[in-house]
Design a protein around this motif. Structure first.
Motif, mmCIF file in Angstrom:
data_model
loop_
_atom_site.group_PDB
_atom_site.id
_atom_site.type_symbol
_atom_site.label_atom_id
_atom_site.label_comp_id
_atom_site.label_asym_id
_atom_site.label_seq_id
_atom_site.Cartn_x
_atom_site.Cartn_y
_atom_site.Cartn_z
ATOM 1 N N ASP A 78 -2.074 -5.688 0.307
ATOM 2 C CA ASP A 78 -1.057 -6.559 -0.291
ATOM 3 C C ASP A 78 -1.645 -7.906 -0.687
ATOM 4 O O ASP A 78 -1.311 -8.455 -1.746
ATOM 5 N N ASN A 93 -3.488 -7.439 -3.872
ATOM 6 C CA ASN A 93 -2.562 -7.292 -5.002
ATOM 7 C C ASN A 93 -1.932 -8.626 -5.396
ATOM 8 O O ASN A 93 -1.692 -8.877 -6.583
ATOM 9 N N ILE A 94 -1.671 -9.497 -4.415
ATOM 10 C CA ILE A 94 -1.116 -10.818 -4.742
ATOM 11 C C ILE A 94 -2.125 -11.626 -5.547
ATOM 12 O O ILE A 94 -1.780 -12.265 -6.557
ATOM 13 N N SER A 154 -2.227 -10.253 -9.039
ATOM 14 C CA SER A 154 -1.037 -10.609 -9.815
ATOM 15 C C SER A 154 -1.108 -12.058 -10.282
ATOM 16 O O SER A 154 -0.726 -12.378 -11.414
ATOM 17 N N ARG A 203 5.980 -10.303 -11.253
ATOM 18 C CA ARG A 203 5.050 -9.448 -10.521
ATOM 19 C C ARG A 203 4.435 -10.182 -9.344
ATOM 20 O O ARG A 203 4.220 -9.595 -8.272
ATOM 21 N N ARG A 239 7.108 -10.339 -6.675
ATOM 22 C CA ARG A 239 7.308 -9.026 -6.065
ATOM 23 C C ARG A 239 6.192 -8.712 -5.075
ATOM 24 O O ARG A 239 6.446 -8.184 -3.981
ATOM 25 N N SER A 240 4.952 -9.042 -5.419
ATOM 26 C CA SER A 240 3.834 -8.797 -4.507
ATOM 27 C C SER A 240 3.977 -9.608 -3.230
ATOM 28 O O SER A 240 3.719 -9.112 -2.125
ATOM 29 N N GLN A 272 6.739 -8.055 -1.076
ATOM 30 C CA GLN A 272 6.292 -6.829 -0.419
ATOM 31 C C GLN A 272 5.448 -7.143 0.820
ATOM 32 O O GLN A 272 5.568 -6.482 1.847
ATOM 33 N N ARG A 273 4.603 -8.177 0.717
ATOM 34 C CA ARG A 273 3.804 -8.557 1.884
ATOM 35 C C ARG A 273 4.693 -9.110 2.996
ATOM 36 O O ARG A 273 4.488 -8.807 4.178
#
Length: 636
Positions: free
Chosen positions: A411, A414-415, A418, A474, A477-478, A481-482
C-alpha cells in the motif's frame, strides 16, 4: 494543456554534395519523362502483394477474424436445469416375510453385539503415531498440494514484472510507390521507395526508453533534375525519451515489481499458515479418533457389565431368591447398550474417514476397510503459562500479521506511485543521427562510417491536466486503503490475543476437568461394586445396578472427553501462537517452477464426450488427449 519545444542541428548529405565528395560516381541522367506522361500500370510485384493479402484474409484468417466465432463447449440444458431423484428404491433389501413365531423381519433383524464386533475385528489394523500422520499430511495432503502452487503462481507474476524491462528487437518495413500529377518538372511525379528499419528498444529502470535504429532505404524517382534518381540511404539513429516528472525515477517504474514481490512473500505466508492449519487439523482429527475408539471401548465394557448383571439376575431367579422381573430389567439394560455401541462404532468410522482424508496416505483411501489404531496416547500435565509472553509471541509469529505487514508495504508503494502519477507530464526527447547517402548501398555505408554528416535534436513535451481530479482521487483512495488495512491489523492483533487467552483458559479448565473426571470414575466404579454386592444379597435390584453402571460409563466417557479436549486445547494454543505442538524443524517448499510452458486443456476437454454438442465435433476443435501439463511434487 500541452506545449512542445525543440532545438537541434541538422547536417544531412544532399545528392549534389554526395556527387562532389564521391569522385567515382558517374553523372546521372533522368530515366523517365515527367510532363506529359502516359498513365502507368501497377508493377507486377505490387499486384502480387495485394493478391496475397486478399488470399490471406479470405482464406486461412477468415475463420479467426472475419466470419465465424471459435467453437465453444457446452452441455445439455437438461443437465443444467433438471433436478433428478435418487433411485433409492433399487437398493431396498427384499422383505423376508414373517419370521418364526409370527414376528416380522423388523423384529428379528436386530443385530447383536457379536455381529457388530465381528465387523471391526474383520478389518485390517494399521497402527499410526501422531508423527506418522503429520509426515503423511505434509507429503500427501491435497489442500497443501493446492496451496503450494500459490507461491509459484506469485513468482510467475514477479517474473512477468521483471520482463517489463527486457529489450526488444524491432523491425519496420515499407514499400511505397507514388504516382502523383505535378505542375512542375522540378518535382518528381513517379517515385518508388523501399525502407527497412531494424532496431533495438531498451526500457530503462529510470522510466525512459532508449532506442538504437539503422534505417535503410532505397529511393527512385523520375525527376530529370535529380542528381541521384536512384539513391540509397543508411543512417544510424540513437534516441532517448525520458520523463522528468510523472513516471520518472526507479521508485515509480519499479512499483509493480516491488508490489509483485510483496504479493509473492504474502502468498508464501498464506501457504505457511495453511501448513500450520492442516497440521493442527491432523492433531485434532487424531485425538478425535482416539476419543471415538475410547468411547467405543467404554460402551462395550458397559455392555459386558449389563450381560454380567443379566447372568447374575438369572442365577438368583433360578435359585428362587429373586423374582422374574429382575431378569426382564437386566435384559432391557442389555438392549439399551446395543444402541450406544452402534452409534459409537459409526462415530469411529466417520473419524477414521476424516483422518484418512487429511493424511491421504497412499494405499489408505477413505473407502478402504482398514481400522486406524492410534498409538500415541495422551499424557496430560499441568502448565503454568505467562499470558502476556504467549500473546506477544503469537502476534510476532502469526502469518496473518506478517501478511498484513506485506500488504501495508505494498500500500505504501502504491501511495507513492499514485502521488507520482499526479505530477505533470514532462518528457525530454533526444535524437542523434549519423547520415549516409550514396548511389549504392556500399557507398551509403561507406559514408556512414566516415561520419561526415550528423544531426541531433532535443525536444520537450509538457502536459498539465486542468484540475487533475482523477489523479488526486487515486491518491486519496490509496491512502484510505492503507488506513483501512491499518485498522484491520489492529483488529487482527486483538483477535489473536483473544485466541491465545481463550486457549490458555481452555487448557487450565481442561486440566481441572481431567482431575474431576478421574475422581468421578473412581467413585462410580466403587459405587457399582457396592450395588453388585447389594444385589447379590438381595438388598438391591437390577435397575439400581444398571443405573450405577450407566453412571460409571458416563464418568468414563467424561474422562475420555476431558483428555481429548485437553490435548486439542494444546493444539489450539499452538495454532494461536503460530507454532506447532510436538513437532520440530517442519519445513515446506513451494512447487518448483515449470521448465517449459504448460499446455492448458480447452473447455471442451473438461466436459465428457457424451455431453458435447454436435457442433463441437469438428476437426481440430478438440486438442489431442494428454496435452495438459502437471506440476511435479517438490522435495521436502
Amino acid at each position: 494543456m500541452s506545449k512542445n519545444a525543440s532545438w537541434g542541428r541538422t547536417e544531412a548529405p544532399s545528392q549534389a554534395s554526395v556527387c562532389q565528395r564521391a569522385a567515382n560516381v558517374p553523372s546521372w541522367k533522368p530515366r523517365w519523362s515527367v510532363v506529359p506522361r502516359s498513365r502507368s500500370v501497377a508493377s507486377p510485384a505490387a499486384c502480387a502483394v495485394g493478391l496475397c493479402a486478399v488470399l490471406v484474409l479470405a482464406g486461412g484468417c477468415s475463420d479467426a477474424y472475419l466470419f465465424s466465432d471459435p467453437p465453444t463447449a457446452s452441455v445439455r440444458k437438461e443437465r443444467l436445469r433438471e433436478i433428478g431423484r435418487l433411485p433409492i428404491d433399487q437398493f431396498r433389501k427384499p422383505d423376508p416375510g414373517p419370521g418364526p413365531g409370527g414376528s416380522s423381519a423388523a423384529g428379528t433383524g436386530v443385530p447383536d453385539v457379536d455381529s457388530l464386533r465381528a465387523r471391526f475385528q474383520a478389518m485390517e489394523k494399521l497402527a499410526l503415531t501422531l508423527e506418522d500422520c503429520r509426515e503423511s499430511a505434509l507429503t500427501n495432503n491435497l489442500d497443501l498440494r493446492v496451496a503450494r502452487v500459490d507461491p509459484t503462481i506469485a513468482a510467475q507474476q514477479v517474473s512477468e514484472e521483471e520482463a517489463a524491462f527486457e529489450s526488444a528487437f524491432t523491425l519496420r518495413g515499407l514499400w511505397a510507390e507514388t504516382d502523383t500529377p505535378t505542375a512542375s518538372t522540378l518535382v518528381s511525379a513517379q517515385a518508388q521507395s523501399i525502407q527497412v528499419e531494424p532496431g533495438v528498444r531498451i526500457p530503462l529502470r529510470t522510466g525512459g526508453t532508449a532506442r538504437v535504429g539503422l534505417p535503410l532505404a532505397r529511393n527512385k524517382n523520375d525527376n530529370p533534375f535529380s542528381t541521384l534518381p536512384e539513391s540509397y540511404t543508411s543512417d544510424l539513429e540513437l534516441s532517448l525519451s525520458h520523463p522528468l516528472l510523472r513516471g520518472a525515477g526507479r521508485r515509480a517504474t519499479t512499483t509493480a515489481l516491488r508490489v509483485a514481490r510483496y504479493n509473492q512473500q504474502a502468498s508464501e505466508a498464506q501457504t505457511k499458515l495453511e501448513v500450520i492449519r492442516q497440521l493442527a487439523a491432523v492433531d485434532r482429527s487424531y485425538w478425535r479418533l482416539y476419543r471415538a475408539r475410547a468411547e467405543l471401548d467404554v460402551r462395550q465394557r458397559q455392555y459386558e457389565l449389563a450381560v454380567e448383571q443379566l447372568n447374575r439376575a438369572r442365577r438368583r431367579v433360578n435359585a428362587g431368591s429373586a423374582s422374574e422381573i429382575e431378569v426382564v430389567r437386566a435384559e432391557a439394560g442389555v438392549a439399551d447398550q446395543l444402541d450406544a455401541i452402534i452409534r459409537a462404532e459409526n462415530d469411529v468410522l466417520a473419524q477414521q474417514r476424516e483422518i484418512k482424508r487429511i493424511i491421504n496416505k497412499p494405499g489408505l483411501t477413505i473407502d478402504t476397510e482398514v481400522a486406524i489404531v492410534p498409538e500415541t496416547l495422551p499424557d496430560p500435565v499441568e502448565f503454568a503459562f505467562e499470558r502476556s509472553v504467549l500473546a506477544d509471541t503469537a502476534v510476532a509469529n502469526r502469518m496473518e500479521m506478517l501478511e498484513l505487514e506485506l500488504r501495508l508495504a505494498a500500500d505504501a508503494a502504491n501511495i507513492a506511485f499514485s502521488k507520482n502519477q499526479a505530477l505533470p507530464l514532462l518528457t525530454m526527447d533526444y535524437t542523434y543521427r549519423v547520415n549516409g547517402l550514396g548511389a549504392s548501398s556500399q557507398d551509403s555505408f561507406r559514408q556512414l562510417q566516415q561520419n561526415d554528416f550528423e544531426d541531433w535534436s532535443v525536444g520537450l513535451n509538457a502536459e498539465v491536466p486542468i484540475g487533475n481530479e482523477a489523479a488526486k482521487s487515486r491518491v486519496r483512495r490509496s491512502i484510505l486503503q492503507r488506513l483501512q488495512r491499518l485498522g484491520t491489523k489492529d483488529a487482527r492483533e486483538l483477535a489473536i490475543r483473544q485466541e491465545v487467552l481463550d486457549a490458555i483458559d481452555a487448557i487450565q479448565a481442561g486440566w481441572q476437568r481431567v482431575l474431576a473426571a478421574r475422581q468421578s470414575t473412581i467413585l462410580n466404579a466403587r459405587a457399582l461394586q457396592a450395588e453388585q454386592r447389594q444385589f447379590d444379597v438381595g438388598e438391591s435390584t437390577s435397575t439400581d445396578v444398571l443405573d450405577a453402571s450407566a453412571r460409571l460409563a458416563q464418568s468414563q466417557s467424561a474422562e475420555v472427553l476431558a483428555l481429548t479436549d485437553y490435548q486439542i486445547a494444546q493444539v489450539d494454543l499452538a495454532f494461536a501462537t503460530g507454532t506447532l505442538l510436538g513437532a520440530a524443524r517442519v519445513a515446506w517448499s513451494p512447487e518448483p517452477q515449470p521448465e517449459k510452458p504448460l499446455s492448458v486443456p480447452t473447455p471442451a476437454e473438461t466436459i465428457p464426450s457424451e455431453e458435447r454438442e454436435e457442433s463441437l465435433a469438428q476437426p481440430g476443435s478438440v486438442p489431442e488427449s494428454g496435452a495438459g501439463g502437471s506440476l511435479s511434487e517438490a522435495p521436502r
